[in-house]
Write a protein that holds these residues in place. Sequence first.
Motif: not given
Length: 317
Positions: A118-137
Amino acid sequence: MTKKMAFGACLLVLSFVTAGCLEAKQDFEIHSDGSGIIQMEFKLGKEISGMASAEFEGKTQAELDAMASAQMGDQFEGVYWESLSQKLVDGQVVMSGTGVFADVNKVKMVSEEMDMDSAMEEGAEPKMVKKEQLSFKFEQTEAGGKLALNMDSGQKGMGDMGAPEGMEGNEEMAKEMAKMMEEAMKPMFEQMKGFSFRVSAKVPGEVTKSELQDLGEGRHGVQIDVETIKKQTLKGKSGLSGTVEWKGKQEAPTGFAERLAKAKKAWEAGAKERKELKAKLEAEKAEGGELDLEELEKKLKEAEGEMEPEKKSEEGK
């Protein structure tokens, strides 16, 4: 492009371009039933600490610790924090904590990030999204066990973007573009020297095989530095993963179940208070308005000695 950004976004950007910007570690100790302990510590660089430390003024240590719990507690799912603290140590903001968990399979580190598409879209407001950075199995048997560690923010590197429009099929031009991008990013990578991000796990048995780094003291995991970031940014997806296997099993220490139950009760009891404080802190930041990025960059250069401070007014001479 606007030269103003929200204060939080400025800190996010500068925290990755300031020399010695961040040292972070999350060390896990896992028992054979999947429960365990996490020790966490984050150190911000002195330049960014100087700006962030304004929030420390006039506050007691108890108030600062409550802020740390409100702002950082939700970054880890499945963890009941026994303590979370933030202090100024030799000019650096140091955030640390100790927590316990019942099942490492439910432990996840999450963050809110800017969505790069979304940040690379011209004229668009960048979106904030939740990202999972670490997990275990985690898997444990009578004979031994296996732990898979996965760090994947979901962000893309240049290698994931594909050829720029109009360059599809032109490998030579794509390579030239990649070289230009690497050259352009050199100053940023130079300023990031000192960056370190580590996740380690101490498993409940004698390690027999590991795809992860041996970090000493019986710990295996991932340590990210500037070279790792450079490689991922320019070439591919910013994800790291691997497994570690062991033989035998080590039960949780005596009294750990009671410790876990106590921490869970206290953490859940404070959920409403943390939520209210977090909302209050976010509102205060919003009321502060936008921060002029040019002025912030200027102050940063002054702090690094790269630019002479403005001369004092000669008025009155």
